[in-house]
Write a protein that holds these residues in place. Structure first.
Motif, mmCIF file in Angstrom:
data_model
loop_
_atom_site.group_PDB
_atom_site.id
_atom_site.type_symbol
_atom_site.label_atom_id
_atom_site.label_comp_id
_atom_site.label_asym_id
_atom_site.label_seq_id
_atom_site.Cartn_x
_atom_site.Cartn_y
_atom_site.Cartn_z
ATOM 1 N N PRO A 61 0.714 -1.225 0.127
ATOM 2 C CA PRO A 61 0.669 -0.091 0.023
ATOM 3 C C PRO A 61 0.693 1.547 0.122
ATOM 4 O O PRO A 61 0.341 2.360 -0.053
ATOM 5 C CB PRO A 61 -0.551 0.046 0.976
ATOM 6 N N LYS A 62 1.689 1.110 0.069
ATOM 7 C CA LYS A 62 2.819 2.680 0.197
ATOM 8 C C LYS A 62 3.010 2.741 -0.954
ATOM 9 O O LYS A 62 3.394 4.340 -1.091
ATOM 10 C CB LYS A 62 3.821 2.216 0.952
ATOM 11 N N TYR A 63 2.732 2.256 -2.259
ATOM 12 C CA TYR A 63 3.298 2.387 -3.386
ATOM 13 C C TYR A 63 1.572 2.504 -4.192
ATOM 14 O O TYR A 63 0.940 1.839 -3.864
ATOM 15 C CB TYR A 63 4.636 1.821 -4.196
ATOM 16 N N GLN A 64 1.418 3.333 -5.063
ATOM 17 C CA GLN A 64 -0.067 3.349 -5.483
ATOM 18 C C GLN A 64 1.046 2.207 -7.006
ATOM 19 O O GLN A 64 0.981 3.110 -8.804
ATOM 20 C CB GLN A 64 -0.293 5.091 -6.363
ATOM 21 N N LEU A 65 0.735 1.497 -7.267
ATOM 22 C CA LEU A 65 1.060 0.864 -8.320
ATOM 23 C C LEU A 65 0.129 -0.425 -9.154
ATOM 24 O O LEU A 65 0.154 -0.955 -9.900
ATOM 25 C CB LEU A 65 2.029 -0.316 -7.613
ATOM 26 N N SER A 66 -1.532 0.015 -8.542
ATOM 27 C CA SER A 66 -2.458 -1.248 -8.301
ATOM 28 C C SER A 66 -2.829 -0.199 -9.655
ATOM 29 O O SER A 66 -2.846 -1.168 -10.915
ATOM 30 C CB SER A 66 -3.629 -0.734 -7.483
ATOM 31 N N GLY A 67 -2.177 0.687 -10.664
ATOM 32 C CA GLY A 67 -2.898 0.925 -11.561
ATOM 33 C C GLY A 67 -1.886 0.484 -12.782
ATOM 34 O O GLY A 67 -1.272 0.476 -14.135
ATOM 35 N N TYR A 68 -0.504 -0.399 -12.021
ATOM 36 C CA TYR A 68 0.584 -0.784 -12.740
ATOM 37 C C TYR A 68 0.563 -2.242 -13.668
ATOM 38 O O TYR A 68 0.079 -3.084 -12.476
ATOM 39 C CB TYR A 68 1.472 -0.340 -12.224
ATOM 40 N N ASN A 69 0.292 -2.085 -14.667
ATOM 41 C CA ASN A 69 -0.013 -4.219 -14.788
ATOM 42 C C ASN A 69 1.171 -4.717 -14.252
ATOM 43 O O ASN A 69 2.174 -4.459 -14.961
ATOM 44 C CB ASN A 69 0.091 -3.592 -16.656
ATOM 45 N N THR A 70 0.604 -5.814 -13.845
ATOM 46 C CA THR A 70 2.116 -6.561 -13.399
ATOM 47 C C THR A 70 2.945 -7.452 -13.759
ATOM 48 O O THR A 70 3.607 -7.293 -13.854
ATOM 49 C CB THR A 70 1.483 -7.091 -12.222
ATOM 50 N N PRO A 71 2.255 -7.610 -15.779
ATOM 51 C CA PRO A 71 3.600 -8.374 -16.553
ATOM 52 C C PRO A 71 4.416 -6.689 -16.843
ATOM 53 O O PRO A 71 5.659 -7.165 -17.056
ATOM 54 C CB PRO A 71 2.630 -8.366 -17.391
ATOM 55 N N THR A 72 4.036 -5.315 -16.624
ATOM 56 C CA THR A 72 5.339 -5.090 -17.100
ATOM 57 C C THR A 72 5.821 -4.434 -15.887
ATOM 58 O O THR A 72 7.319 -3.787 -16.192
ATOM 59 C CB THR A 72 3.967 -2.787 -17.770
ATOM 60 N N LEU A 73 5.530 -3.883 -14.983
ATOM 61 C CA LEU A 73 6.174 -3.986 -13.813
ATOM 62 C C LEU A 73 7.140 -4.979 -13.821
ATOM 63 O O LEU A 73 8.414 -4.257 -13.905
ATOM 64 C CB LEU A 73 5.570 -3.975 -12.396
ATOM 65 N N ALA A 74 6.869 -6.201 -14.029
ATOM 66 C CA ALA A 74 8.242 -7.332 -14.034
ATOM 67 C C ALA A 74 8.989 -7.127 -15.323
ATOM 68 O O ALA A 74 10.056 -7.297 -14.832
ATOM 69 C CB ALA A 74 7.218 -9.090 -14.307
ATOM 70 N N LYS A 75 8.538 -6.651 -15.973
ATOM 71 C CA LYS A 75 9.281 -6.088 -16.552
ATOM 72 C C LYS A 75 10.499 -4.477 -16.518
ATOM 73 O O LYS A 75 11.854 -4.861 -16.920
ATOM 74 C CB LYS A 75 8.618 -5.565 -18.322
ATOM 75 N N HIS A 76 9.862 -3.843 -16.660
ATOM 76 C CA HIS A 76 10.780 -2.815 -15.890
ATOM 77 C C HIS A 76 11.380 -3.795 -14.748
ATOM 78 O O HIS A 76 13.017 -3.519 -14.491
ATOM 79 C CB HIS A 76 9.919 -1.917 -15.039
ATOM 80 N N LEU A 77 11.786 -4.813 -13.513
ATOM 81 C CA LEU A 77 12.531 -5.396 -12.418
ATOM 82 C C LEU A 77 13.254 -5.847 -13.303
ATOM 83 O O LEU A 77 14.315 -6.246 -12.526
ATOM 84 C CB LEU A 77 11.167 -6.048 -11.837
ATOM 85 N N ASP A 78 13.136 -6.426 -14.471
ATOM 86 C CA ASP A 78 13.299 -7.242 -14.749
ATOM 87 C C ASP A 78 15.046 -6.719 -15.081
ATOM 88 O O ASP A 78 16.210 -7.478 -15.687
ATOM 89 C CB ASP A 78 13.187 -8.319 -15.661
ATOM 90 N N THR A 79 15.271 -5.314 -15.704
ATOM 91 C CA THR A 79 15.922 -4.539 -16.151
ATOM 92 C C THR A 79 16.464 -4.842 -14.777
ATOM 93 O O THR A 79 18.152 -3.536 -15.417
ATOM 94 C CB THR A 79 15.774 -3.020 -16.625
ATOM 95 N N VAL A 80 16.659 -4.249 -13.621
ATOM 96 C CA VAL A 80 17.597 -4.787 -12.802
ATOM 97 C C VAL A 80 18.011 -6.279 -12.118
ATOM 98 O O VAL A 80 19.272 -5.789 -11.678
ATOM 99 C CB VAL A 80 17.129 -3.593 -11.454
ATOM 100 N N LEU A 81 16.828 -6.395 -12.428
ATOM 101 C CA LEU A 81 17.367 -7.796 -12.048
ATOM 102 C C LEU A 81 17.787 -8.650 -12.993
ATOM 103 O O LEU A 81 18.608 -9.827 -12.636
ATOM 104 C CB LEU A 81 15.978 -9.356 -11.148
ATOM 105 N N HIS A 82 17.818 -8.918 -14.087
ATOM 106 C CA HIS A 82 18.786 -9.191 -15.119
ATOM 107 C C HIS A 82 18.264 -10.754 -15.663
ATOM 108 O O HIS A 82 18.751 -11.810 -14.847
ATOM 109 C CB HIS A 82 20.012 -9.279 -15.197
ATOM 110 N N GLY A 83 17.252 -11.402 -14.949
ATOM 111 C CA GLY A 83 16.654 -12.609 -15.109
ATOM 112 C C GLY A 83 16.613 -13.556 -13.359
ATOM 113 O O GLY A 83 16.502 -14.461 -13.374
#
Length: 100
Positions: A61-83
């Motif tokens: 709840p600290k972040y307003q990510l509800s409008g953020y599509n989960t696959p899109t968020l995952a794609k952005h996270l993967d730019t840091v996590l690199h798989g």
């Protein structure tokens, strides 16, 4: 990129964890109750990949990510996590107390 999706006041917005946490729970509780037992349990969370982390983060709840599509968020996270996955620790504190 995730910070662009946070609440606009996230840097100034107080967190429950700033006010009450495992480090001060006994002190706060003892102001109103007789503390009998304090137990700290360390928990380690491992998110296997970006999608696993994204599924969890959209529930925070600290972040307003509800409008953020989960696959899109995952794609952005993967730019840091690199798989790779990511791990984090959390201390859960249990206090047994009785009326003073």
């Amino acid at each position: 990129l995730i910070l662009q999706q946070t609440h606009p006041d996230v840097d100034h917005r107080p967190s429950l964890y700033d006010a009450f946490h495992s480090g001060n729970a006994e002190t706060w509780t003892s102001q109103h109750l007789q503390v009998e037992t304090v137990m700290h349990h360390q928990h380690r969370f491992h998110f296997t990949d970006a999608m696993h982390a994204a599924r969890y983060l959209v529930t925070n709840p600290k972040y307003q990510l509800s409008g953020y599509n989960t696959p899109t968020l995952a794609k952005h996270l993967d730019t840091v996590l690199h798989g790779r996955g990511v791990s984090t620790d959390s201390t859960i504190t249990y206090i047994v107390a009785t009326p003073s």
